[in-house]
Design a protein around this motif. Structure first.
Motif, PDB file in Angstrom:
ATOM      1  N   ALA A  16      36.559  33.884  48.149  1.00 51.15           N
ATOM      2  CA  ALA A  16      37.764  34.223  47.686  1.00 51.15           C
ATOM      3  C   ALA A  16      38.000  34.588  46.337  1.00 51.15           C
ATOM      4  CB  ALA A  16      38.749  33.100  48.049  1.00 51.15           C
ATOM      5  N   LEU A  17      37.094  33.688  45.448  1.00 51.33           N
ATOM      6  CA  LEU A  17      36.932  34.090  44.122  1.00 51.33           C
ATOM      7  C   LEU A  17      36.081  35.415  43.843  1.00 51.33           C
ATOM      8  CD1 LEU A  17      37.570  33.207  40.989  1.00 51.33           C
ATOM      9  CD2 LEU A  17      35.364  31.533  41.202  1.00 51.33           C
ATOM     10  N   ASP A  18      35.292  35.728  44.391  1.00 52.30           N
ATOM     11  CA  ASP A  18      34.492  36.752  44.230  1.00 52.30           C
ATOM     12  C   ASP A  18      35.359  38.069  44.725  1.00 52.30           C
ATOM     13  OD1 ASP A  18      31.911  35.464  43.686  1.00 52.30           O
ATOM     14  OD2 ASP A  18      31.531  35.457  45.932  1.00 52.30           O
ATOM     15  N   LYS A  19      35.942  37.925  45.518  1.00 51.01           N
ATOM     16  CA  LYS A  19      37.184  38.814  45.942  1.00 51.01           C
ATOM     17  C   LYS A  19      37.949  39.088  44.935  1.00 51.01           C
ATOM     18  CE  LYS A  19      36.769  38.221  50.933  1.00 51.01           C
ATOM     19  NZ  LYS A  19      37.308  37.575  52.193  1.00 51.01           N
ATOM     20  N   LEU A  20      38.660  38.212  44.336  1.00 47.64           N
ATOM     21  CA  LEU A  20      39.587  38.228  43.105  1.00 47.64           C
ATOM     22  C   LEU A  20      38.883  38.907  41.992  1.00 47.64           C
ATOM     23  CD1 LEU A  20      42.326  37.420  42.377  1.00 47.64           C
ATOM     24  CD2 LEU A  20      41.510  35.360  41.438  1.00 47.64           C
ATOM     25  N   ARG A  21      37.690  38.598  41.739  1.00 53.14           N
ATOM     26  CA  ARG A  21      37.064  39.119  40.618  1.00 53.14           C
ATOM     27  C   ARG A  21      36.777  40.609  40.782  1.00 53.14           C
ATOM     28  NH1 ARG A  21      33.361  34.122  39.235  1.00 53.14           N
ATOM     29  NH2 ARG A  21      34.808  32.754  37.845  1.00 53.14           N
ATOM     30  N   LEU A  22      36.320  40.916  41.996  1.00 49.50           N
ATOM     31  CA  LEU A  22      36.173  42.200  42.397  1.00 49.50           C
ATOM     32  C   LEU A  22      37.338  43.039  42.307  1.00 49.50           C
ATOM     33  CD1 LEU A  22      34.409  44.548  43.456  1.00 49.50           C
ATOM     34  CD2 LEU A  22      34.838  43.883  46.015  1.00 49.50           C
ATOM     35  N   PHE A  23      38.607  42.437  42.770  1.00 50.62           N
ATOM     36  CA  PHE A  23      39.954  43.343  42.601  1.00 50.62           C
ATOM     37  C   PHE A  23      40.008  43.514  41.082  1.00 50.62           C
ATOM     38  CE2 PHE A  23      41.367  40.862  46.630  1.00 50.62           C
ATOM     39  CZ  PHE A  23      40.830  41.785  47.465  1.00 50.62           C
ATOM     40  N   LYS A  24      39.794  42.316  40.175  1.00 52.36           N
ATOM     41  CA  LYS A  24      40.104  42.654  38.817  1.00 52.36           C
ATOM     42  C   LYS A  24      39.088  43.668  38.229  1.00 52.36           C
ATOM     43  CE  LYS A  24      39.997  40.295  34.412  1.00 52.36           C
ATOM     44  NZ  LYS A  24      39.621  38.785  33.839  1.00 52.36           N
ATOM     45  N   ALA A  25      37.791  43.721  38.589  1.00 49.18           N
ATOM     46  CA  ALA A  25      36.776  44.670  38.197  1.00 49.18           C
ATOM     47  C   ALA A  25      37.227  46.294  38.576  1.00 49.18           C
ATOM     48  CB  ALA A  25      35.505  44.305  38.681  1.00 49.18           C
ATOM     49  N   VAL A  54      20.357  39.884  42.069  1.00 51.36           N
ATOM     50  CA  VAL A  54      21.380  41.144  41.689  1.00 51.36           C
ATOM     51  C   VAL A  54      22.752  40.322  41.352  1.00 51.36           C
ATOM     52  CG1 VAL A  54      22.677  43.011  42.408  1.00 51.36           C
ATOM     53  CG2 VAL A  54      20.592  42.935  43.310  1.00 51.36           C
ATOM     54  N   PRO A  55      23.085  40.228  40.102  1.00 55.87           N
ATOM     55  CA  PRO A  55      24.244  39.648  39.491  1.00 55.87           C
ATOM     56  C   PRO A  55      25.519  40.491  40.189  1.00 55.87           C
ATOM     57  CG  PRO A  55      23.247  40.916  37.916  1.00 55.87           C
ATOM     58  CD  PRO A  55      22.196  41.163  38.999  1.00 55.87           C
ATOM     59  N   MET A  56      26.579  39.592  40.245  1.00 56.60           N
ATOM     60  CA  MET A  56      27.892  40.110  40.925  1.00 56.60           C
ATOM     61  C   MET A  56      28.329  40.989  39.559  1.00 56.60           C
ATOM     62  SD  MET A  56      29.962  40.082  43.519  1.00 56.60           S
ATOM     63  CE  MET A  56      30.199  38.497  44.163  1.00 56.60           C
ATOM     64  N   PRO A  57      28.672  42.300  40.089  1.00 59.15           N
ATOM     65  CA  PRO A  57      29.227  43.237  39.212  1.00 59.15           C
ATOM     66  C   PRO A  57      30.527  42.597  38.719  1.00 59.15           C
ATOM     67  CG  PRO A  57      28.456  44.210  41.166  1.00 59.15           C
ATOM     68  CD  PRO A  57      28.790  42.898  41.488  1.00 59.15           C
ATOM     69  N   ALA A  58      30.696  43.183  37.317  1.00 66.07           N
ATOM     70  CA  ALA A  58      31.823  42.573  36.550  1.00 66.07           C
ATOM     71  C   ALA A  58      32.873  43.760  36.268  1.00 66.07           C
ATOM     72  CB  ALA A  58      31.698  41.766  35.311  1.00 66.07           C
TER      73      ALA A  58
END
Length: 99
Positions: A16-25, A54-58
């Motif tokens: 869920a945190l990854d998705k939240l960060r993806l929405f922000k990015a 592969v790092p999570m894109p920001a």
């Protein structure tokens, strides 16, 4: 799993945190673009290519760079490898992000 180009891809579960960060990015416009966000979610599920992390894109640029790096064969392999339940969960996230 291996893609059509012979690269070994390791996948991670998108939290869920990854998705939240993806929405922000992605930003407010792209977060509502279902096809773009769906491809971004698939790309972000790739944790390593040939054992290289592969790092999570920001940001949007990093997401697009990862999609370009994976190409059609990498994205297709990630989509095929995801369990149907997880693919449905991602699709639900994409739809609900537009609310």
């Amino acid at each position: 799993m291996t893609d059509a180009l012979g690269r070994r891809l390791a996948l991670r579960s998108i939290t869920a945190l990854d998705k939240l960060r993806l929405f922000k990015a992605a930003g407010p416009v792209l977060a509502q673009n279902e096809p773009w966000l769906g491809m971004a979610l698939l790309a972000c599920s790739v944790h390593a290519i040939d054992d290289v992390p592969v790092p999570m894109p920001a940001n949007e640029h990093q997401i697009e760079a990862l999609v370009a790096r994976l190409g059609d064969s990498g994205i297709a392999a990630a989509a095929e490898a995801l369990a149907p339940d997880e693919a449905v969960s991602m699709a639900d996230t994409v739809v609900s992000a537009g609310n």
